[in-house]
Design a protein around this motif. Structure first.
Motif, PDB file in Angstrom:
ATOM      1  N   THR A 168       0.847  -1.074  -0.135  1.00  0.00           N
ATOM      2  CA  THR A 168      -0.078  -0.127   0.036  1.00  0.00           C
ATOM      3  C   THR A 168       0.921   1.261  -0.070  1.00  0.00           C
ATOM      4  OG1 THR A 168      -1.867  -1.090   1.456  1.00  0.00           O
ATOM      5  CG2 THR A 168      -1.992   1.295   1.312  1.00  0.00           C
ATOM      6  N   LEU A 169       0.907   1.946  -0.963  1.00  0.00           N
ATOM      7  CA  LEU A 169       1.745   3.168  -1.215  1.00  0.00           C
ATOM      8  C   LEU A 169       1.093   4.280  -0.757  1.00  0.00           C
ATOM      9  CD1 LEU A 169       3.055   2.491  -4.986  1.00  0.00           C
ATOM     10  CD2 LEU A 169       4.077   1.918  -2.657  1.00  0.00           C
ATOM     11  N   VAL A 170       1.507   5.024   0.439  1.00  0.00           N
ATOM     12  CA  VAL A 170       0.920   6.148   0.691  1.00  0.00           C
ATOM     13  C   VAL A 170       1.866   7.554   0.254  1.00  0.00           C
ATOM     14  CG1 VAL A 170       0.085   7.416   2.769  1.00  0.00           C
ATOM     15  CG2 VAL A 170      -0.275   4.737   2.572  1.00  0.00           C
ATOM     16  N   GLU A 171       1.209   8.287  -0.279  1.00  0.00           N
ATOM     17  CA  GLU A 171       2.118   9.754  -0.704  1.00  0.00           C
ATOM     18  C   GLU A 171       0.959  10.730  -0.440  1.00  0.00           C
ATOM     19  OE1 GLU A 171       4.309  12.296  -1.682  1.00  0.00           O
ATOM     20  OE2 GLU A 171       5.130  10.419  -1.720  1.00  0.00           O
ATOM     21  N   ILE A 172       1.813  11.807   0.322  1.00  0.00           N
ATOM     22  CA  ILE A 172       0.872  13.143   0.707  1.00  0.00           C
ATOM     23  C   ILE A 172       0.554  14.044  -0.689  1.00  0.00           C
ATOM     24  CG2 ILE A 172       2.704  14.465   1.447  1.00  0.00           C
ATOM     25  CD1 ILE A 172       0.817  15.291   3.559  1.00  0.00           C
ATOM     26  N   ASP A 173       1.600  13.876  -1.570  1.00  0.00           N
ATOM     27  CA  ASP A 173       1.505  14.764  -2.719  1.00  0.00           C
ATOM     28  C   ASP A 173       1.403  14.098  -3.916  1.00  0.00           C
ATOM     29  OD1 ASP A 173       2.003  16.807  -4.603  1.00  0.00           O
ATOM     30  OD2 ASP A 173       4.041  17.380  -3.847  1.00  0.00           O
ATOM     31  N   PRO A 174       0.094  14.517  -4.422  1.00  0.00           N
ATOM     32  CA  PRO A 174      -0.307  13.676  -5.924  1.00  0.00           C
ATOM     33  C   PRO A 174       0.727  14.117  -6.829  1.00  0.00           C
ATOM     34  CG  PRO A 174      -2.293  14.865  -4.863  1.00  0.00           C
ATOM     35  CD  PRO A 174      -1.091  15.067  -4.244  1.00  0.00           C
ATOM     36  N   ALA A 175       1.494  15.010  -7.011  1.00  0.00           N
ATOM     37  CA  ALA A 175       2.324  15.613  -8.056  1.00  0.00           C
ATOM     38  C   ALA A 175       3.694  14.542  -7.842  1.00  0.00           C
ATOM     39  CB  ALA A 175       3.016  16.868  -7.715  1.00  0.00           C
ATOM     40  N   VAL A 176       4.113  14.050  -6.582  1.00  0.00           N
ATOM     41  CA  VAL A 176       5.022  13.272  -6.576  1.00  0.00           C
ATOM     42  C   VAL A 176       4.657  12.056  -7.097  1.00  0.00           C
ATOM     43  CG1 VAL A 176       6.519  11.884  -4.731  1.00  0.00           C
ATOM     44  CG2 VAL A 176       6.004  14.272  -4.668  1.00  0.00           C
ATOM     45  N   TYR A 177       3.695  11.351  -6.988  1.00  0.00           N
ATOM     46  CA  TYR A 177       3.142  10.320  -7.603  1.00  0.00           C
ATOM     47  C   TYR A 177       2.903  10.145  -8.962  1.00  0.00           C
ATOM     48  CZ  TYR A 177       0.056   6.392  -8.866  1.00  0.00           C
ATOM     49  OH  TYR A 177      -0.441   5.252  -9.620  1.00  0.00           O
ATOM     50  N   ASP A 178       2.372  11.376  -9.550  1.00  0.00           N
ATOM     51  CA  ASP A 178       2.254  11.435 -10.968  1.00  0.00           C
ATOM     52  C   ASP A 178       3.572  11.541 -11.880  1.00  0.00           C
ATOM     53  OD1 ASP A 178      -0.592  11.682 -10.824  1.00  0.00           O
ATOM     54  OD2 ASP A 178      -0.585  13.671 -10.828  1.00  0.00           O
ATOM     55  N   PHE A 179       4.561  12.235 -10.961  1.00  0.00           N
ATOM     56  CA  PHE A 179       5.957  12.237 -11.544  1.00  0.00           C
ATOM     57  C   PHE A 179       6.659  10.718 -11.520  1.00  0.00           C
ATOM     58  CE2 PHE A 179      10.576  13.176 -11.749  1.00  0.00           C
ATOM     59  CZ  PHE A 179      10.594  14.180 -12.612  1.00  0.00           C
ATOM     60  N   ALA A 180       6.449  10.040 -10.499  1.00  0.00           N
ATOM     61  CA  ALA A 180       6.744   8.769 -10.493  1.00  0.00           C
ATOM     62  C   ALA A 180       6.402   8.090 -11.422  1.00  0.00           C
ATOM     63  CB  ALA A 180       6.666   8.296  -8.953  1.00  0.00           C
ATOM     64  N   VAL A 181       4.959   7.874 -11.697  1.00  0.00           N
ATOM     65  CA  VAL A 181       4.362   7.046 -12.706  1.00  0.00           C
ATOM     66  C   VAL A 181       5.063   7.472 -14.040  1.00  0.00           C
ATOM     67  CG1 VAL A 181       2.436   6.937 -14.046  1.00  0.00           C
ATOM     68  CG2 VAL A 181       2.260   6.740 -11.425  1.00  0.00           C
ATOM     69  N   ALA A 182       5.202   8.908 -14.388  1.00  0.00           N
ATOM     70  CA  ALA A 182       5.299   9.401 -15.729  1.00  0.00           C
ATOM     71  C   ALA A 182       6.959   9.134 -16.013  1.00  0.00           C
ATOM     72  CB  ALA A 182       5.349  10.845 -15.791  1.00  0.00           C
ATOM     73  N   TYR A 183       7.946   9.113 -15.105  1.00  0.00           N
ATOM     74  CA  TYR A 183       9.239   9.024 -15.457  1.00  0.00           C
ATOM     75  C   TYR A 183       9.997   7.842 -14.714  1.00  0.00           C
ATOM     76  CZ  TYR A 183       8.482  13.861 -16.887  1.00  0.00           C
ATOM     77  OH  TYR A 183       7.926  14.924 -17.548  1.00  0.00           O
ATOM     78  N   PHE A 184       9.535   7.090 -13.791  1.00  0.00           N
ATOM     79  CA  PHE A 184      10.372   6.024 -13.032  1.00  0.00           C
ATOM     80  C   PHE A 184       9.360   4.631 -13.261  1.00  0.00           C
ATOM     81  CE2 PHE A 184      12.055   9.899 -11.191  1.00  0.00           C
ATOM     82  CZ  PHE A 184      13.261   9.822 -11.511  1.00  0.00           C
ATOM     83  N   GLY A 185       8.347   4.871 -14.068  1.00  0.00           N
ATOM     84  CA  GLY A 185       7.448   3.434 -14.076  1.00  0.00           C
ATOM     85  C   GLY A 185       6.934   2.835 -12.920  1.00  0.00           C
ATOM     86  N   VAL A 186       6.416   3.561 -11.893  1.00  0.00           N
ATOM     87  CA  VAL A 186       5.688   3.170 -10.985  1.00  0.00           C
ATOM     88  C   VAL A 186       4.438   2.772 -11.237  1.00  0.00           C
ATOM     89  CG1 VAL A 186       4.674   4.126  -8.807  1.00  0.00           C
ATOM     90  CG2 VAL A 186       7.035   4.752  -9.221  1.00  0.00           C
TER      91      VAL A 186
END
Length: 72
Positions: free
Chosen positions: A24-42
């Motif tokens: 269960t990934l918990v991240e406070i900042d949606p921008a961090v999650y979006d960046f990780a998806v876009a650039y690091f294959g999360v």
């Protein structure tokens, strides 16, 4: 189930996923999650849930509901 707080680039989350850990990934900042998806294959990490909120708030709520035992 494992609870991972603070996604960052998602490299640790991806490594845990590759070892079949249910996350269960918990991240406070949606921008961090979006960046990780876009650039690091999360987006490849699909063994669990993604929660976009403060990890302390989430963990306390899970504890109060009896879903997990935490020491926050």
């Amino acid at each position: 189930m494992s609870f991972y707080s603070g996604l960052g680039a998602g490299l640790s989350a991806r490594a845990l996923y590759q070892h079949k850990v249910n996350l269960t990934l918990v991240e406070i900042d949606p921008a961090v999650y979006d960046f990780a998806v876009a650039y690091f294959g999360v987006d490849e990490v699909r063994a669990g849930d993604v929660v976009l909120e403060d990890a302390v708030t989430w963990a306390r709520r899970q504890d109060q509901a009896g879903r997990v035992r935490t020491s926050v």
